[in-house]
Design a protein around this motif. Structure first.
Motif, PDB file in Angstrom:
ATOM      1  N   LYS A  57       0.842  -1.206   0.000  1.00 41.30           N
ATOM      2  CA  LYS A  57       0.000   0.000   0.000  1.00 41.30           C
ATOM      3  C   LYS A  57       0.871   1.248   0.000  1.00 41.30           C
ATOM      4  O   LYS A  57       1.734   1.422   0.856  1.00 41.30           O
ATOM      5  N   ALA A  58       0.636   2.123  -0.979  1.00 41.12           N
ATOM      6  CA  ALA A  58       1.337   3.406  -1.037  1.00 41.12           C
ATOM      7  C   ALA A  58       0.512   4.469  -0.331  1.00 41.12           C
ATOM      8  O   ALA A  58      -0.691   4.590  -0.550  1.00 41.12           O
ATOM      9  N   SER A  59       1.156   5.249   0.541  1.00 43.53           N
ATOM     10  CA  SER A  59       0.466   6.302   1.284  1.00 43.53           C
ATOM     11  C   SER A  59       0.973   7.668   0.845  1.00 43.53           C
ATOM     12  O   SER A  59       2.179   7.887   0.732  1.00 43.53           O
ATOM     13  N   GLU A  60       0.048   8.593   0.622  1.00 36.50           N
ATOM     14  CA  GLU A  60       0.387   9.967   0.278  1.00 36.50           C
ATOM     15  C   GLU A  60       0.063  10.931   1.415  1.00 36.50           C
ATOM     16  O   GLU A  60       0.176  12.149   1.259  1.00 36.50           O
ATOM     17  N   ALA A  61      -0.307  10.404   2.578  1.00 32.61           N
ATOM     18  CA  ALA A  61      -0.682  11.247   3.714  1.00 32.61           C
ATOM     19  C   ALA A  61       0.542  12.013   4.218  1.00 32.61           C
ATOM     20  O   ALA A  61       1.618  11.444   4.376  1.00 32.61           O
ATOM     21  N   ASN A  62       0.363  13.304   4.456  1.00 34.24           N
ATOM     22  CA  ASN A  62       1.464  14.133   4.950  1.00 34.24           C
ATOM     23  C   ASN A  62       1.385  14.222   6.477  1.00 34.24           C
ATOM     24  O   ASN A  62       1.024  15.238   7.056  1.00 34.24           O
ATOM     25  N   ARG A  63       1.740  13.101   7.119  1.00 33.53           N
ATOM     26  CA  ARG A  63       1.781  13.027   8.576  1.00 33.53           C
ATOM     27  C   ARG A  63       3.180  12.601   8.999  1.00 33.53           C
ATOM     28  O   ARG A  63       3.980  12.137   8.187  1.00 33.53           O
ATOM     29  N   TYR A  64       3.461  12.745  10.300  1.00 39.65           N
ATOM     30  CA  TYR A  64       4.779  12.321  10.790  1.00 39.65           C
ATOM     31  C   TYR A  64       5.004  10.840  10.482  1.00 39.65           C
ATOM     32  O   TYR A  64       6.080  10.436  10.064  1.00 39.65           O
ATOM     33  N   TYR A  65       3.975  10.050  10.709  1.00 40.38           N
ATOM     34  CA  TYR A  65       4.051   8.636  10.359  1.00 40.38           C
ATOM     35  C   TYR A  65       2.822   8.296   9.528  1.00 40.38           C
ATOM     36  O   TYR A  65       1.746   8.024  10.075  1.00 40.38           O
ATOM     37  N   PRO A  66       2.932   8.346   8.205  1.00 39.70           N
ATOM     38  CA  PRO A  66       1.747   8.206   7.354  1.00 39.70           C
ATOM     39  C   PRO A  66       1.239   6.784   7.176  1.00 39.70           C
ATOM     40  O   PRO A  66       0.210   6.569   6.544  1.00 39.70           O
ATOM     41  N   GLY A  67       1.938   5.779   7.720  1.00 41.73           N
ATOM     42  CA  GLY A  67       1.477   4.407   7.535  1.00 41.73           C
ATOM     43  C   GLY A  67       1.740   3.933   6.110  1.00 41.73           C
ATOM     44  O   GLY A  67       2.400   4.582   5.306  1.00 41.73           O
ATOM     45  N   GLY A  68       1.168   2.782   5.795  1.00 39.49           N
ATOM     46  CA  GLY A  68       1.380   2.219   4.469  1.00 39.49           C
ATOM     47  C   GLY A  68       2.704   1.494   4.372  1.00 39.49           C
ATOM     48  O   GLY A  68       3.536   1.508   5.282  1.00 39.49           O
ATOM     49  N   ASP A  69       2.915   0.839   3.235  1.00 39.03           N
ATOM     50  CA  ASP A  69       4.150   0.104   2.970  1.00 39.03           C
ATOM     51  C   ASP A  69       5.131   0.909   2.144  1.00 39.03           C
ATOM     52  O   ASP A  69       6.345   0.719   2.231  1.00 39.03           O
ATOM     53  N   ILE A  70       4.598   1.803   1.319  1.00 41.73           N
ATOM     54  CA  ILE A  70       5.423   2.654   0.466  1.00 41.73           C
ATOM     55  C   ILE A  70       5.135   4.108   0.803  1.00 41.73           C
ATOM     56  O   ILE A  70       3.983   4.554   0.736  1.00 41.73           O
ATOM     57  N   VAL A  71       6.162   4.834   1.182  1.00 38.25           N
ATOM     58  CA  VAL A  71       6.071   6.276   1.394  1.00 38.25           C
ATOM     59  C   VAL A  71       7.218   6.896   0.612  1.00 38.25           C
ATOM     60  O   VAL A  71       8.384   6.714   0.945  1.00 38.25           O
ATOM     61  N   TRP A  72       6.872   7.606  -0.454  1.00 34.57           N
ATOM     62  CA  TRP A  72       7.892   8.155  -1.338  1.00 34.57           C
ATOM     63  C   TRP A  72       7.402   9.452  -1.946  1.00 34.57           C
ATOM     64  O   TRP A  72       6.321   9.510  -2.530  1.00 34.57           O
ATOM     65  N   ARG A  73       8.206  10.546  -1.830  1.00 34.48           N
ATOM     66  CA  ARG A  73       7.750  11.866  -2.258  1.00 34.48           C
ATOM     67  C   ARG A  73       8.722  12.592  -3.182  1.00 34.48           C
ATOM     68  O   ARG A  73       8.383  13.658  -3.682  1.00 34.48           O
ATOM     69  N   GLU A  74       9.917  12.089  -3.393  1.00 31.08           N
ATOM     70  CA  GLU A  74      10.895  12.866  -4.156  1.00 31.08           C
ATOM     71  C   GLU A  74      10.693  12.781  -5.657  1.00 31.08           C
ATOM     72  O   GLU A  74      11.270  13.586  -6.395  1.00 31.08           O
ATOM     73  N   ASP A  75       9.920  11.831  -6.131  1.00 26.34           N
ATOM     74  CA  ASP A  75       9.503  11.825  -7.530  1.00 26.34           C
ATOM     75  C   ASP A  75       8.125  12.469  -7.621  1.00 26.34           C
ATOM     76  O   ASP A  75       7.380  12.508  -6.635  1.00 26.34           O
ATOM     77  N   PRO A  76       7.735  12.969  -8.796  1.00 23.91           N
ATOM     78  CA  PRO A  76       6.405  13.559  -8.944  1.00 23.91           C
ATOM     79  C   PRO A  76       5.310  12.544  -8.638  1.00 23.91           C
ATOM     80  O   PRO A  76       5.533  11.327  -8.724  1.00 23.91           O
TER      81      PRO A  76
END
Length: 211
Positions: A57-76
């Motif tokens: 599961k990819a998470s886009e939530a902007n929290r300290y700990y957004p959960g999910g298995d994939i948290v990635w923001r440096e690519d568009p």
């Protein structure tokens, strides 16, 4: 680091790959009884294959700990699974290309199990942990047969936060750069007999990243 059991399987599997008539049970039987000491193995990695399961599961939530298995923001914004796959492929290819060419041909088959970089909120405040985890197995290039059981690797390490993150980015040291370097170093340590990778002790923050 390759254990003696995997080393034995590599040597035995390579030696018997051309003998299609050999029964699997008979082929594997000597491993428990005949191997009594460590066997150093030098590998010739001929291909790197990376899978990022869609079940992650990819998470886009902007929290300290957004959960999910994939948290990635440096690519568009886009296909996070594809982005993570590209990072792994490039980093692992770099790592194995820096190894001396060995005697045993193998395919490095990798399945990503977690890729938890930092959300924007964590990145520019408290920092955290890059939880980068995967399973790998080495396969015979001719038959596709695994040389041993899959191994889980936790390549987690401390992530920059706040001013440290800003200073690093000014020098071009992004999260992608650090994660890629970590993966390259870890896979070299895993696959070379003279080295051994040990996961960092990351305390409570590291424990939270396993949830």
């Amino acid at each position: 680091m390759i254990t003696f059991r995997l080393a034995a399987a590599l040597v035995l599997g390579f030696g018997l790959s051309a003998c299609a008539s050999v029964d699997t049970a008979t082929r594997n039987a000597p491993l428990d009884s005949a191997i009594t000491q460590s066997v150093p193995v030098s590998l010739d990695i001929q291909d790197v294959r990376v899978t990022v399961p869609k079940s992650l599961k990819a998470s886009e939530a902007n929290r300290y700990y957004p959960g999910g298995d994939i948290v990635w923001r440096e690519d568009p914004p886009g296909d996070r699974h594809a982005q993570v796959k590209a990072i792994f492929e490039t980093a692992l290819q770099t790592g194995v290309s820096q190894m001396p060419k060995g005697a045993v041909p193998a395919i490095l088959d990798v399945r990503v199990t977690r890729f938890h970089a930092l959300s924007e909120k964590a990145r520019y405040t408290i920092g955290g942990v890059h939880a980068v985890q995967f399973e790998y197995v080495l396969r015979n290039p001719a038959t596709g047969e695994a040389y041993g059981a899959p191994k889980l690797v936790k390549a987690d390490f401390k992530a920059f936060g706040g001013q440290a993150a800003i200073n690093a980015e000014r020098q071009g040291i992004t999260q992608k750069v650090r994660i890629s370097e970590q993966l390259s170093n870890v896979i070299r340590s895993e696959l070379q007999p003279s080295q051994d990778y040990h996961a960092e002790a990351l305390g409570l923050m590291g424990a939270l990243n396993q949830i």
